[in-house]
Motif scaffolding. Sequence first.
Motif, PDB file in Angstrom:
ATOM      1  N   GLN A  55      -6.797 -13.329   3.234  1.00 58.18           N
ATOM      2  CA  GLN A  55      -5.893 -12.248   3.203  1.00 58.18           C
ATOM      3  C   GLN A  55      -5.276 -11.874   4.651  1.00 58.18           C
ATOM      4  O   GLN A  55      -5.852 -12.007   5.608  1.00 58.18           O
ATOM      5  N   GLU A  99       0.049  -4.320   9.200  1.00 59.88           N
ATOM      6  CA  GLU A  99      -0.036  -2.721   9.161  1.00 59.88           C
ATOM      7  C   GLU A  99       1.232  -2.021   9.472  1.00 59.88           C
ATOM      8  O   GLU A  99       1.278  -0.990   8.736  1.00 59.88           O
ATOM      9  N   ASP A 115      -2.838  -8.988   6.549  1.00 58.09           N
ATOM     10  CA  ASP A 115      -2.455  -7.785   6.576  1.00 58.09           C
ATOM     11  C   ASP A 115      -1.301  -7.513   7.560  1.00 58.09           C
ATOM     12  O   ASP A 115      -1.689  -7.785   8.674  1.00 58.09           O
ATOM     13  N   ARG A 147       2.526  -2.033   5.685  1.00 58.16           N
ATOM     14  CA  ARG A 147       1.548  -1.878   4.874  1.00 58.16           C
ATOM     15  C   ARG A 147       1.660  -2.646   3.534  1.00 58.16           C
ATOM     16  O   ARG A 147       1.788  -2.561   2.453  1.00 58.16           O
ATOM     17  N   SER A 188       0.218  -6.399   2.080  1.00 58.69           N
ATOM     18  CA  SER A 188      -1.071  -7.576   2.346  1.00 58.69           C
ATOM     19  C   SER A 188      -0.639  -8.803   1.362  1.00 58.69           C
ATOM     20  O   SER A 188       0.045  -8.392   0.197  1.00 58.69           O
ATOM     21  N   GLU A 218       0.834  -1.043  -0.168  1.00 58.95           N
ATOM     22  CA  GLU A 218      -0.041   0.172  -0.085  1.00 58.95           C
ATOM     23  C   GLU A 218       0.830   1.230  -0.022  1.00 58.95           C
ATOM     24  O   GLU A 218       1.767   1.437   1.003  1.00 58.95           O
ATOM     25  N   LEU A 251      -5.868  -0.744  -0.584  1.00 56.33           N
ATOM     26  CA  LEU A 251      -6.103  -2.266  -0.440  1.00 56.33           C
ATOM     27  C   LEU A 251      -7.533  -2.743  -1.052  1.00 56.33           C
ATOM     28  O   LEU A 251      -7.613  -3.692  -1.489  1.00 56.33           O
TER      29      LEU A 251
END
Length: 128
Positions: free
Chosen positions: A101, A105, A103, A108, A110, A59, A65
């Motif tokens: 999925q 954080e 992720d 960033r 995924s 991202e 996303l």
Amino acid sequence: QRVPERSAWGAEARGGVERELMRGRYEHVQISTLDRMPTRPVVQYLGRVSVHIIRESFEEKRGTLARFTHELLAQINSIARAHVSARGGNALLSYNLLEYQVDQETTRQSYSIMSLSGDAVLLEDADD
């Protein structure tokens, strides 16, 4: 000098096939979660279609996303339609999609794993 096309995750487009898939060349193939179409009987069963895709996304900013996931879903549906069309079919019945999925954080980053399956069939032509 021509700038190469890029997909949502930054890789260069892989030639004409990906562009044709995303452009909707196989739109005439219907996709349904039902095991039959109420108004159009199945003429021939053409086999099981199974497509698996793993993608990674970085991202760059918020909101990308959702775009990444939407484009991945559109791509896997287009690939499934192409498989049905290559077998001579016009519908994918008993459509099933599994998604996982992950992720991260902090980075960033995924990862998305999608598995699609269904039955490729040839339906009777619709009366116009």
